[in-house]
Design a protein around this motif. Structure first.
Motif, PDB file in Angstrom:
ATOM      1  N   ASP A   1      43.469  51.135  42.108  1.00 29.72           N
ATOM      2  CA  ASP A   1      42.050  51.485  42.381  1.00 29.72           C
ATOM      3  C   ASP A   1      41.140  50.354  42.755  1.00 29.72           C
ATOM      4  O   ASP A   1      41.466  49.093  42.405  1.00 29.72           O
ATOM      5  N   ARG A   2      40.141  50.415  43.497  1.00 33.08           N
ATOM      6  CA  ARG A   2      39.094  49.403  43.884  1.00 33.08           C
ATOM      7  C   ARG A   2      38.660  48.682  42.693  1.00 33.08           C
ATOM      8  O   ARG A   2      38.707  47.449  42.485  1.00 33.08           O
ATOM      9  N   GLU A   3      38.147  49.326  41.686  1.00 35.85           N
ATOM     10  CA  GLU A   3      37.779  48.726  40.501  1.00 35.85           C
ATOM     11  C   GLU A   3      38.783  47.629  39.897  1.00 35.85           C
ATOM     12  O   GLU A   3      38.234  46.584  39.412  1.00 35.85           O
ATOM     13  N   SER A   4      40.073  48.085  39.843  1.00 35.98           N
ATOM     14  CA  SER A   4      41.026  47.284  39.151  1.00 35.98           C
ATOM     15  C   SER A   4      41.184  45.971  39.801  1.00 35.98           C
ATOM     16  O   SER A   4      41.185  44.742  39.355  1.00 35.98           O
ATOM     17  N   ALA A   5      41.022  46.064  41.137  1.00 32.77           N
ATOM     18  CA  ALA A   5      41.233  44.967  42.096  1.00 32.77           C
ATOM     19  C   ALA A   5      40.167  43.859  42.104  1.00 32.77           C
ATOM     20  O   ALA A   5      40.250  42.831  42.031  1.00 32.77           O
ATOM     21  N   ILE A   6      38.846  44.593  41.732  1.00 37.02           N
ATOM     22  CA  ILE A   6      37.697  43.953  41.698  1.00 37.02           C
ATOM     23  C   ILE A   6      37.664  43.123  40.293  1.00 37.02           C
ATOM     24  O   ILE A   6      37.692  41.758  40.120  1.00 37.02           O
ATOM     25  N   ILE A   7      38.128  43.664  39.251  1.00 38.93           N
ATOM     26  CA  ILE A   7      38.414  43.079  37.856  1.00 38.93           C
ATOM     27  C   ILE A   7      39.337  42.070  37.883  1.00 38.93           C
ATOM     28  O   ILE A   7      39.217  40.987  37.569  1.00 38.93           O
ATOM     29  N   ALA A   8      40.412  42.193  38.482  1.00 42.06           N
ATOM     30  CA  ALA A   8      41.453  41.071  38.683  1.00 42.06           C
ATOM     31  C   ALA A   8      40.967  39.763  39.442  1.00 42.06           C
ATOM     32  O   ALA A   8      41.119  38.876  39.097  1.00 42.06           O
ATOM     33  N   ARG A   9      39.983  40.074  40.720  1.00 38.31           N
ATOM     34  CA  ARG A   9      39.659  39.067  41.254  1.00 38.31           C
ATOM     35  C   ARG A   9      38.515  38.149  40.528  1.00 38.31           C
ATOM     36  O   ARG A   9      38.224  37.037  40.544  1.00 38.31           O
ATOM     37  N   ASN A  10      37.740  38.865  39.901  1.00 34.83           N
ATOM     38  CA  ASN A  10      36.403  38.373  38.961  1.00 34.83           C
ATOM     39  C   ASN A  10      36.858  37.999  37.597  1.00 34.83           C
ATOM     40  O   ASN A  10      35.827  37.670  37.064  1.00 34.83           O
ATOM     41  N   THR A  11      37.791  37.944  37.149  1.00 31.10           N
ATOM     42  CA  THR A  11      38.293  37.863  35.865  1.00 31.10           C
ATOM     43  C   THR A  11      38.598  36.196  35.531  1.00 31.10           C
ATOM     44  O   THR A  11      39.435  35.443  36.652  1.00 31.10           O
ATOM     45  N   GLN A  12      38.054  35.623  34.654  1.00 24.53           N
ATOM     46  CA  GLN A  12      38.455  34.231  34.268  1.00 24.53           C
ATOM     47  C   GLN A  12      39.558  34.288  33.351  1.00 24.53           C
ATOM     48  O   GLN A  12      39.715  34.894  32.512  1.00 24.53           O
ATOM     49  N   VAL A  13      40.581  33.222  33.541  1.00 21.94           N
ATOM     50  CA  VAL A  13      41.695  33.284  32.894  1.00 21.94           C
ATOM     51  C   VAL A  13      41.404  32.496  31.574  1.00 21.94           C
ATOM     52  O   VAL A  13      40.837  31.379  31.748  1.00 21.94           O
ATOM     53  N   ASP A  14      41.953  33.233  30.689  1.00 21.29           N
ATOM     54  CA  ASP A  14      41.669  32.554  29.201  1.00 21.29           C
ATOM     55  C   ASP A  14      42.804  31.837  28.659  1.00 21.29           C
ATOM     56  O   ASP A  14      43.620  32.298  28.086  1.00 21.29           O
ATOM     57  N   LYS A  15      42.693  30.557  28.864  1.00 17.17           N
ATOM     58  CA  LYS A  15      44.056  29.653  28.733  1.00 17.17           C
ATOM     59  C   LYS A  15      44.087  29.337  27.139  1.00 17.17           C
ATOM     60  O   LYS A  15      45.055  28.648  26.828  1.00 17.17           O
ATOM     61  N   SER A  16      43.131  29.506  26.456  1.00 19.50           N
ATOM     62  CA  SER A  16      43.378  29.498  25.096  1.00 19.50           C
ATOM     63  C   SER A  16      44.291  30.635  24.163  1.00 19.50           C
ATOM     64  O   SER A  16      44.323  30.498  23.045  1.00 19.50           O
ATOM     65  N   ARG A  17      44.582  31.555  25.071  1.00 17.26           N
ATOM     66  CA  ARG A  17      45.395  32.653  24.441  1.00 17.26           C
ATOM     67  C   ARG A  17      46.431  32.912  25.269  1.00 17.26           C
ATOM     68  O   ARG A  17      46.683  32.782  26.548  1.00 17.26           O
TER      69      ARG A  17
END
Length: 183
Positions: free
Chosen positions: A47-63
């Motif tokens: 769905d469009r919302e999942s794709a938007i979440i994926a694009r706008n997510t910052q990668v948490d490299k501490s975990r």
């Protein structure tokens, strides 16, 4: 008409009604399940919302989260993931390929259903591309590779370090063509 014959006909009609009701219930389960998943907000694929979440997510490299992959094939299907596990950072887009093979000499229709351990991980496991919940057709002796593209939401509780993604691939019961091997 004898009393026993009337009793037998009434019993037969009740049994036929029961069979029809069971068939209708089974047929209605797929749209009911899809509606429930949409209402609950789980397993919303592509769905469009999942794709938007994926694009706008910052990668948490501490975990680092370990994703374990499990595959179960039912019927004439051989089903397995490309790797048994992988390490991902929350917010990082990742891809795993699954291979499914029809080991029979006739066409098979099949469908995969995912599950998650721990169960709360389902809310944080965002699939952008997935073969699940879509009927797949495999020709005789055919093998296909299906990708699953996903992102683990950085809001995943800190105490969850491992997620198991398990798929069960079900044969939907296509009968063999005349002159071919039976199951």
């Amino acid at each position: 008409m004898s009393r026993i014959r009337r009793f037998n006909l009434r019993t037969l009609s009740k049994l036929l009604l029961l069979v029809a009701a069971m068939f209708a219930f089974g047929y209605a389960m797929v749209p009911f399940y899809n509606a429930f998943c949409e209402f609950a907000g789980i397993n919303q694929l592509g769905d469009r919302e999942s794709a938007i979440i994926a694009r706008n997510t910052q990668v948490d490299k501490s975990r680092t989260i370990t994703i374990e992959f499990d595959a179960n094939g039912r019927g004439p299907l051989r089903f397995q993931p490309e790797h048994s596990s992988m390490q991902v950072h929350p917010g990082q887009m990742a891809t795993i390929n699954y291979e499914v093979a029809n080991e029979k000499p006739y066409q098979v229709r099949a469908q995969a259903i995912p599950s998650y351990v721990p169960a709360l991980a389902a809310s944080y496991f965002n699939k952008i591309e997935c073969f699940c919940f879509t009927e797949q057709t495999l020709q005789a002796k055919e093998a296909k590779e299906f990708p699953v593209v996903f992102v683990v939401d950085p809001k995943l509780p800190k105490d969850v370090n491992t997620i198991t993604l398990s798929y069960t691939f079900f044969d939907l019961g296509t009968a063999p063509k005349v002159g071919t091997e039976s199951r």
